[in-house]
Design an enzyme around this catalytic site. Sequence first.
Site, mmCIF file in Angstrom:
data_model
loop_
_atom_site.group_PDB
_atom_site.id
_atom_site.type_symbol
_atom_site.label_atom_id
_atom_site.label_comp_id
_atom_site.label_asym_id
_atom_site.label_seq_id
_atom_site.Cartn_x
_atom_site.Cartn_y
_atom_site.Cartn_z
ATOM 1 N N CYS A 15 0.817 -1.219 0.000
ATOM 2 C CA CYS A 15 0.000 0.000 0.000
ATOM 3 C C CYS A 15 0.850 1.268 0.000
ATOM 4 C CB CYS A 15 -0.930 0.008 1.205
ATOM 5 S SG CYS A 15 -1.920 -1.472 1.322
ATOM 6 N N HIS A 75 -3.557 7.006 3.276
ATOM 7 C CA HIS A 75 -3.944 5.712 2.716
ATOM 8 C C HIS A 75 -5.347 5.368 3.217
ATOM 9 C CE1 HIS A 75 -4.022 1.662 1.452
ATOM 10 N NE2 HIS A 75 -3.783 1.123 2.632
ATOM 11 N N ASN A 92 -10.187 -0.350 0.269
ATOM 12 C CA ASN A 92 -8.723 -0.279 0.261
ATOM 13 C C ASN A 92 -8.215 -0.808 -1.083
ATOM 14 O OD1 ASN A 92 -5.984 -0.634 0.639
ATOM 15 N ND2 ASN A 92 -6.176 -1.660 2.626
HETATM 16 O O1 UT7 Z 1 -3.758 -1.559 3.728
HETATM 17 C C1 UT7 Z 1 -2.756 -2.070 4.537
HETATM 18 C C2 UT7 Z 1 -3.005 -1.791 5.933
HETATM 19 N N1 UT7 Z 1 -4.208 -2.435 6.382
HETATM 20 C C3 UT7 Z 1 -4.800 -1.950 7.440
HETATM 21 O O2 UT7 Z 1 -4.367 -0.957 7.942
HETATM 22 C C4 UT7 Z 1 -5.961 -2.686 8.031
HETATM 23 C C5 UT7 Z 1 -5.850 -2.643 9.533
HETATM 24 N N2 UT7 Z 1 -6.884 -3.381 10.263
HETATM 25 C C6 UT7 Z 1 -8.172 -3.039 10.240
HETATM 26 O O3 UT7 Z 1 -8.572 -2.150 9.533
HETATM 27 C C7 UT7 Z 1 -9.106 -3.756 11.197
HETATM 28 O O4 UT7 Z 1 -8.342 -4.530 12.083
HETATM 29 C C8 UT7 Z 1 -10.150 -4.650 10.480
HETATM 30 C C9 UT7 Z 1 -11.182 -3.788 9.742
HETATM 31 C C10 UT7 Z 1 -9.461 -5.566 9.483
HETATM 32 C C11 UT7 Z 1 -10.890 -5.498 11.493
HETATM 33 O O5 UT7 Z 1 -11.537 -4.653 12.453
HETATM 34 P P1 UT7 Z 1 -11.374 -4.938 13.998
HETATM 35 O O6 UT7 Z 1 -12.155 -3.949 14.712
HETATM 36 O O7 UT7 Z 1 -9.885 -4.990 14.269
HETATM 37 O O8 UT7 Z 1 -12.055 -6.334 14.147
HETATM 38 P P2 UT7 Z 1 -11.441 -7.688 14.724
HETATM 39 O O9 UT7 Z 1 -10.522 -8.303 13.717
HETATM 40 O O10 UT7 Z 1 -10.902 -7.459 16.103
HETATM 41 O O11 UT7 Z 1 -12.730 -8.574 14.826
HETATM 42 C C12 UT7 Z 1 -13.782 -8.267 15.763
HETATM 43 C C13 UT7 Z 1 -14.914 -9.234 15.565
HETATM 44 C C14 UT7 Z 1 -14.487 -10.692 15.547
HETATM 45 O O12 UT7 Z 1 -15.503 -11.450 16.160
HETATM 46 P P3 UT7 Z 1 -15.357 -11.951 17.683
HETATM 47 O O13 UT7 Z 1 -14.103 -12.793 17.707
HETATM 48 O O14 UT7 Z 1 -15.216 -10.703 18.503
HETATM 49 O O15 UT7 Z 1 -16.600 -12.710 17.915
HETATM 50 C C15 UT7 Z 1 -14.447 -11.018 14.073
HETATM 51 O O16 UT7 Z 1 -14.651 -12.389 13.838
HETATM 52 O O17 UT7 Z 1 -15.531 -8.978 14.299
HETATM 53 C C16 UT7 Z 1 -15.594 -10.203 13.558
HETATM 54 N N3 UT7 Z 1 -15.495 -9.887 12.152
HETATM 55 C C17 UT7 Z 1 -16.570 -9.601 11.393
HETATM 56 N N4 UT7 Z 1 -17.868 -9.539 11.674
HETATM 57 C C18 UT7 Z 1 -18.716 -9.216 10.676
HETATM 58 C C19 UT7 Z 1 -14.385 -9.788 11.381
HETATM 59 N N5 UT7 Z 1 -14.714 -9.465 10.124
HETATM 60 C C20 UT7 Z 1 -16.061 -9.337 10.105
HETATM 61 C C21 UT7 Z 1 -16.987 -8.993 9.083
HETATM 62 N N6 UT7 Z 1 -18.296 -8.952 9.429
HETATM 63 N N7 UT7 Z 1 -16.615 -8.724 7.829
#
Ligand code: UT7
Length: 339
Positions: free
Chosen positions: A123, A266, A296
């Site tokens: 990215c 970004h 993204n």
């Molecule tokens: O471009 C290069 C750089 N990339 C980035 O900077 C991305 C950085 N990371 C992020 O943007 C975030 O970490 C994400 C958007 C990828 C994820 O958001 P988060 O708030 O960190 O969620 P999480 O991974 O901690 O997941 C929280 C919950 C989980 O469920 P439990 O374990 O709490 O029951 C996931 O399974 O959300 C669940 N989850 C979803 N639920 C519904 C993960 N993806 C989804 C989804 N829909 N698409």
Amino acid sequence: MTAKPHIAFKRLPVKIIGTGSYVPERRLTNADLEKMVDTSHEWIIERTGICERRIAADDEYTSHMGTKAAQRALESCGLTPEDVDLIICATVTPDTFTPSTACYIQDALGAKNAAAFDISAACSGFLFAMKTAVQYIGTGQMRTALIIAAEKLSTVVNWEDRSTCVLFGDGAGAAVLQAATGEEGEGAVLATDIGTDGSLHDLLQIPGGGSRCPTTVENAHERLATLAMRGNEVFRHAVAHMKESAQSVIERAGLAPEDVNLIIPHQANLRIINAVASRLSIPEERVFVNIEKYGNTSAAAVAIAFDEARRSGRFTKGDNVILVTFGAGLTWSSAAIRW
Ligand code: UT7
């Protein structure tokens, strides 16, 4: 041993004279994704800020999108493809491993006087390309550089993994750079920064498909040639490095946060964008966001945003604009520009 004498030479100032971008027509909405994986519009909007993303057609390759963005960038500054000496394409989704995507773009443009190669910095690639072009032009090696960031991420997304498939989209952006003649001003690249922490390569990667783990008949079902990310950890590093990198170019450009007219980060996650802006003391109205439309698009994200911000008048002559990115590697990069 005596130290070699340092050879000092005068560097030419470099300016950005044109920008362009392109996104494919097909829209994939959060409602569409609800039918594909266990997710919801509410979760995606709240956790990322994304409403929809663009998906390229099967026969529309990374180089096709890059070529369209490049043509628009050249048109915007009245240059022809023959005027270009150097083409650098930033991508993690090349048309082929070899030749480089930049070669296909050179051919499609008819830029027969240009040397062309790709840069792989995920990215952060567009600003890695910008810094590279600044070196070539600043040292007088090249006169006109075309930098492009183009991605067809839809080909490396695991469409059954809800934690990544809702995030990414396709698109391309481009810019034309030349040595600044005459007065300093319009488009001047004041400072650039690039950085890497390869020890964290496993936080965000496409583990298969390369020489470490070639795709075989036996492992094909494991989908190793798709994006895998430890989102939470990447999030934390993104905020810290984007803040530091942007701060370094703001300072080296001789600016204070209040002098920044627009920051173009970004577009990976609205919460990351807001956290970075807040840590830099830059208010919301001076932050450019288009993540809701495209998601993204990796290297292309900041390039598309830069072009959209310019065309929509979000910055004008004399404004100080900061671009800042973060991605796999881990990598990060920034540029300070006086438009
Ligand atoms: O471009 C290069 C750089 N990339 C980035 O900077 C991305 C950085 N990371 C992020 O943007 C975030 O970490 C994400 C958007 C990828 C994820 O958001 P988060 O708030 O960190 O969620 P999480 O991974 O901690 O997941 C929280 C919950 C989980 O469920 P439990 O374990 O709490 O029951 C996931 O399974 O959300 C669940 N989850 C979803 N639920 C519904 C993960 N993806 C989804 C989804 N829909 N698409």
